[in-house]
Design an enzyme around this catalytic site. Structure first.
Site, PDB file in Angstrom:
ATOM      1  N   CYS A  84      -2.993  -7.905  -6.874  1.00 34.92           N
ATOM      2  CA  CYS A  84      -2.126  -6.881  -7.133  1.00 34.92           C
ATOM      3  C   CYS A  84      -1.279  -9.035  -7.817  1.00 34.92           C
ATOM      4  CB  CYS A  84      -1.667  -7.049  -6.200  1.00 34.92           C
ATOM      5  SG  CYS A  84      -2.597  -5.108  -5.519  1.00 34.92           S
ATOM      6  N   CYS A 207       3.336   4.639   1.430  1.00 30.15           N
ATOM      7  CA  CYS A 207       2.435   3.846   0.080  1.00 30.15           C
ATOM      8  C   CYS A 207       3.218   3.870  -1.279  1.00 30.15           C
ATOM      9  CB  CYS A 207       1.359   4.022   0.019  1.00 30.15           C
ATOM     10  SG  CYS A 207       0.925   4.592   2.002  1.00 30.15           S
ATOM     11  N   HIS A 332       3.447   0.152  -9.258  1.00 27.86           N
ATOM     12  CA  HIS A 332       3.075  -0.169  -9.463  1.00 27.86           C
ATOM     13  C   HIS A 332       1.691   0.176  -9.891  1.00 27.86           C
ATOM     14  CE1 HIS A 332       0.903  -4.397  -7.186  1.00 27.86           C
ATOM     15  NE2 HIS A 332       0.726  -3.297  -6.593  1.00 27.86           N
TER      16      HIS A 332
END
Lengths: 384, 384
Positions: A84, A207, A332
């Site tokens: 990531c 999350c 994300h």
């Protein structure tokens, strides 16, 4: 080493898209080029972050694809993958290319497309950033990794689920001010606490989402940057790693790679945590933000949860964290995240962040984490 | 920019292995560290190439995994992916890190494991380096790409299947002298010409094999390198790209990215093709070697096939190409290939290549190609 500046930024809206990651990157890159007021032909190299393109798009070798879509097929280009943190890694290596004198103008960015596959599939592909021999067969996916970290932090410091929820509420409040954010709606502590458990103690609203999106930055040498409006200088950029296996780490309540990368970036810049006005950090889960604020030295170890709950990291607080909405609310798209964080900090330092502007922000920090906390990059930015 | 040298090299045997790519890399890295006479703790960064780890091993984020396996978990590490040129890209970026003054000692390398999946699967995964929207759905895999290139070269220049076969025979003759090669046996022109067609006009013996393997290099700044035996200097290292889509390329008989990267590397080094004593180049298919020898300026366009047939590129010929056996005979673990080519050239320049030594080799060149000729890297090496 030569000084390096960011002279252009571009970010797509994050969320569901019906385009390839190369097309998403192209949109962000065109915006970054327009922002920098330079043509694509001025680009001398392309540094590109992408993580699960092989899995979700059956597409590797994404560097030249992105260059072709942009119409600059002959520029040297490399794809970077550090889970990531991929486009933050691309950024750091691009800074070195300019610092070394190899190029003067470099395009950096990344993109990811994952919403074309199921949540089960993307959860599995993301877990490829864990060890395939020792961890994946146990069913360890990322919510599980950060649930273990959350438990360790709760046991050691008394951090509460309500404190973690405060991070989500704050980042949604910020995201509601960001027209590019995936979630532009506020939520309440109660909503977070009542949401379904994903991996105890983490609930759905702890999350970040799966997201499609792209982000791009134009970097330039000092000589070129001086001719452009509002260059934002790279004051430091550092990477650090840690044991790949969760079982090899001694204390899950800390992320040593964050501490190492931050120490190196602070050393390069001559700054410390108290000099930073605004932070974009890697809140893939609410506990990740709490641990990162401690690892970056913004708060003492164990104090991150209370600080979030007290509003110290909110817009208007003493050190605003994730004014963009963070990974939690902005979204994300993993290959784009590092570059998007830098785009936000550049926008803040320019004073162009509109309703989410941190007043008087002169110095900013970005922090991006990859995998089971095995990769961290930290960079610092400032203006003249 | 600071000068950079290679002070250590290590390569596993290429072929079938029953180990993960991280373990293969670790073997090569330990050999490279031993060769450089430095401990792993001296390494300040790890630059790692791996291509289809996500597909064949369900393993991404391979940089920190490799660092952990080596016992140096905290060093900054990045995975590079530019299809089959990945570890050459890692090398070039590592050179920039040292040139910029960020580090003095960097470990570079790569590894790949593909023989744990079927040939059909690995052929599909390799094709992910082609465009997923426009090319893969047509069934275009790499033998097909290079068959099209071969046809174009045959039509334009009269290149023959026997000339291509001469490349395979020569590289097998060289590979028979290399104890690390996957195929250490000689073959005949007749065997090549009688082998089964894979993609007309390319036959089985025109194609390099699928391979597992790892390769590693220790790079150092001039100050550090001067303390080590036989440093081999990096005289130039350049990358270039080309249109991603085969259909966007104007002339399939040429590889413009090779010509651009070679021109840049020659310019950096102040050398030209006639100054080069030994070459390791990307012979994924026999036609690829012929086209590369032309693109690198070793022969005029169209003369590469005749040159191979006349033995001009053999050991003992005027410009030995692929003394290691090349991808054809040494094998092609795609994430390791670029670093392995450099390891061979360093070994040649040191004069330590044993029965495959090119007499008096002082200057060498490596050339690595990625995907549908969309990525090429060229580097030049020399001794004091």
């Amino acid at each position: 080493m030569r000084r390096v500046a960011v002279i252009g930024v571009g970010v797509t809206k994050f969320g569901l898209h019906d385009r390839t990651s190369a097309e998403l990157f192209a949109e962000a890159a065109q915006d970054a080029l327009t922002d920098a007021a330079i043509p694509a032909t001025a680009i001398q190299a392309l540094y590109y972050g992408n993580v699960v393109g092989g899995e979700t798009e059956h597409q590797l070798h994404t560097g030249p694809q992105a260059a072709s879509v942009l119409g600059i097929p002959s520029v040297p280009t490399t794809r970077f993958e550090t889970a990531c943190a991929s486009s933050h890694a691309a950024f750091r290596h691009a800074v070195m290319e300019i610092a070394a004198g190899v190029s003067d103008v470099v395009l950096v960015g990344g993109a990811e497309r994952v919403l074309n596959v199921s949540t089960a599939e993307s959860t599995e592909y993301f877990a490829y950033a864990s060890d395939a021999v020792w961890e994946q067969p146990l069913g360890l996916t990322f919510p599980g990794v950060f649930a273990l970290i959350a438990r360790a932090h709760m046991e050691k410091y008394g951090t509460t689920e309500a404190q973690m929820a405060a991070v989500a509420v704050k980042n949604h409040r910020h995201g509601a001010l960001n027209p590019k954010a995936q979630f532009q709606k506020q939520i309440t502590i109660d909503q977070v606490l009542r949401s379904a458990y994903v991996a105890d103690p983490l609930k759905l609203f702890d999350c970040c989402p799966f997201s499609d999106g792209g982000a791009a930055l134009v970097l330039a040498s000092e000589e070129v940057a001086r001719r452009h409006r509002k260059p934002v200088w790279v004051l430091g950029s550092a990477a650090a790693s840690d044991w790949m296996l969760l079982g090899d780490k001694r204390d899950l309540s800390r992320v040593p790679a964050t501490e190492r990368a931050a120490a190196a970036a602070y050393r390069q810049s001559g700054l410390g945590p108290r000099d930073v006005d605004v932070v974009e950090l890697h809140d893939c889960f609410t506990i990740a933000e709490i641990v990162a604020t401690e690892g970056l030295g913004l708060f003492e170890p164990g104090a991150g949860g209370r600080a979030a709950e007290a509003g110290r990291t909110s817009l208007g607080g003493e050190i605003p964290v994730n004014p963009s909405g963070g990974l939690k609310a902005k979204g994300h798209p993993i290959g784009a995240t590092g570059a998007a964080q830098i785009a936000e900090i550049v926008t803040q330092i320019r004073g162009e962040a509109g309703p989410r502007q941190v007043d008087g922000a002169k110095t900013g920090l970005t922090h991006t984490l990859g995998g089971n906390t095995a990769t961290v990059l930290v960079s610092l930015f400032g203006r003249d």
